[in-house]
Enzyme design. Structure first.
Site, PDB file in Angstrom:
ATOM      1  N   SER A   1       0.829  -1.091   0.116  1.00  0.00           N
ATOM      2  CA  SER A   1       0.067  -0.073   0.229  1.00  0.00           C
ATOM      3  C   SER A   1       0.928   1.329   0.016  1.00  0.00           C
ATOM      4  CB  SER A   1      -0.892  -0.093   1.315  1.00  0.00           C
ATOM      5  OG  SER A   1      -1.771  -1.175   1.125  1.00  0.00           O
TER       6      SER A   1
HETATM    7  N1  SAH Z   1      -1.117  -4.699   4.228  1.00  0.00           N
HETATM    8  C1  SAH Z   1      -0.409  -5.001   2.795  1.00  0.00           C
HETATM    9  C2  SAH Z   1      -1.147  -4.645   1.749  1.00  0.00           C
HETATM   10  C3  SAH Z   1      -1.363  -5.516   0.568  1.00  0.00           C
HETATM   11  S1  SAH Z   1      -2.474  -5.581  -0.372  1.00  0.00           S
HETATM   12  C4  SAH Z   1       0.951  -4.300   2.933  1.00  0.00           C
HETATM   13  O1  SAH Z   1       1.162  -3.495   3.894  1.00  0.00           O
HETATM   14  O2  SAH Z   1       1.878  -4.606   2.140  1.00  0.00           O
HETATM   15  C5  SAH Z   1      -3.874  -6.393   0.145  1.00  0.00           C
HETATM   16  C6  SAH Z   1      -3.478  -7.954   0.476  1.00  0.00           C
HETATM   17  O3  SAH Z   1      -4.742  -8.557   0.826  1.00  0.00           O
HETATM   18  C7  SAH Z   1      -3.121  -8.856  -0.786  1.00  0.00           C
HETATM   19  O4  SAH Z   1      -1.967  -9.224  -0.423  1.00  0.00           O
HETATM   20  C8  SAH Z   1      -4.121  -9.740  -0.959  1.00  0.00           C
HETATM   21  O5  SAH Z   1      -3.498 -11.191  -1.436  1.00  0.00           O
HETATM   22  C9  SAH Z   1      -4.779 -10.011   0.433  1.00  0.00           C
HETATM   23  N2  SAH Z   1      -6.020 -10.243   0.343  1.00  0.00           N
HETATM   24  C10 SAH Z   1      -7.244 -10.128  -0.583  1.00  0.00           C
HETATM   25  N3  SAH Z   1      -8.357 -10.841  -0.106  1.00  0.00           N
HETATM   26  C11 SAH Z   1      -7.912 -11.603   1.137  1.00  0.00           C
HETATM   27  C12 SAH Z   1      -8.625 -12.277   2.063  1.00  0.00           C
HETATM   28  N4  SAH Z   1      -9.915 -12.792   2.014  1.00  0.00           N
HETATM   29  N5  SAH Z   1      -7.977 -12.791   3.208  1.00  0.00           N
HETATM   30  C13 SAH Z   1      -6.787 -12.433   3.406  1.00  0.00           C
HETATM   31  N6  SAH Z   1      -5.859 -11.549   2.415  1.00  0.00           N
HETATM   32  C14 SAH Z   1      -6.715 -11.245   1.412  1.00  0.00           C
END
Ligand code: SAH
Length: 213
Positions: free
Chosen positions: A64
């Site tokens: 993000s």
């Molecule tokens: N907090 C992260 C942001 C990653 S983007 C950071 O600091 O880098 C969002 C993430 O959510 C992705 O890696 C995606 O695979 C995950 N995601 C999407 N749906 C999800 C679900 N149902 N359960 C767990 N993770 C999920």
């Protein structure tokens, strides 16, 4: 795992940028100034690491934007020792920021590749959140209730089933919307069956998906 003066300098500039954009909580600004974001990205992208931008991390996902991480963290209003459930570990950067604030982090990722990668990285860096590989829609009932729940992917609607894992007095922060963008929402659990919802502006996240991969 190298963190040079140059990295630190770039990071301080990033902190200034985020401050100018309206983040006030000094604990969060300090955490952004402390966590070496370049370690969460492929080597060779140091310049990008300290720009206030989202960036691809593999498996079609993104780390993000730092401002977004700071904004969500500020909205979460965490206090030391609180239990925080994060849905969407991704790179692990947001989890590291939360750890810097002294909270207990439980983080779930549905992409096996990212779960393994971020677990290894965070342990190397000395952060010890609880990691889970699975579908965040299901939460972590055995560790519930949580003081705070943070969703870091765009949910088509508020994931109501997760609200039962929130303490009364607790708060969920979740971006709600489709592929064209999401509204940042806070949901406060004010009683057994009482919730107060508020909107906090528009953001862009990768989608929250069901199941695991
Ligand atoms: N907090 C992260 C942001 C990653 S983007 C950071 O600091 O880098 C969002 C993430 O959510 C992705 O890696 C995606 O695979 C995950 N995601 C999407 N749906 C999800 C679900 N149902 N359960 C767990 N993770 C999920």
């Amino acid at each position: 795992m190298v963190d040079t003066y140059r990295h630190k300098g770039l990071r301080q500039k990033l902190v200034e940028t985020i401050k100018e954009k309206g983040i006030k909580d000094t604990r969060i600004l300090e955490a952004i100034g402390k966590v070496p974001r370049h370690l969460f990205m492929e080597s060779g992208f140091v310049e990008f690491a300290y720009r206030d931008q989202a960036f691809p991390i593999g498996a079609g996902q993104t780390i993000s934007q730092p401002y977004t991480v700071a904004f969500q963290t500020e909205l979460l209003q965490v206090e030391k020792h609180q239990k925080v459930l994060e849905v969407g570990t991704g790179s692990g950067y947001q989890a590291a920021i939360l750890m810097e604030l002294g909270v207990k982090v439980y983080t779930i990722e549905r992409q096996r590749e990212l779960y393994l990668k971020s677990r290894t990285l965070l342990h190397k860096m000395g952060y010890k959140p609880y990691f889970f590989y699975g579908d965040g829609y299901l939460g972590q009932p055995s560790f519930a209730p949580f003081d705070k729940i943070l969703i870091t992917a765009g949910a088509p609607e508020i994931p109501r089933e997760l609200l039962s894992q929130l303490k009364i007095g607790g708060r969920m922060v979740v971006p709600v919307g489709g592929s064209e963008g999401q509204v940042m929402m806070s949901v406060d659990r004010t009683g057994e069956n009482d919730y107060v919802e508020n909107e906090h502006g528009y953001f862009a996240f990768v989608p929250l998906l069901k199941g695991k991969q």
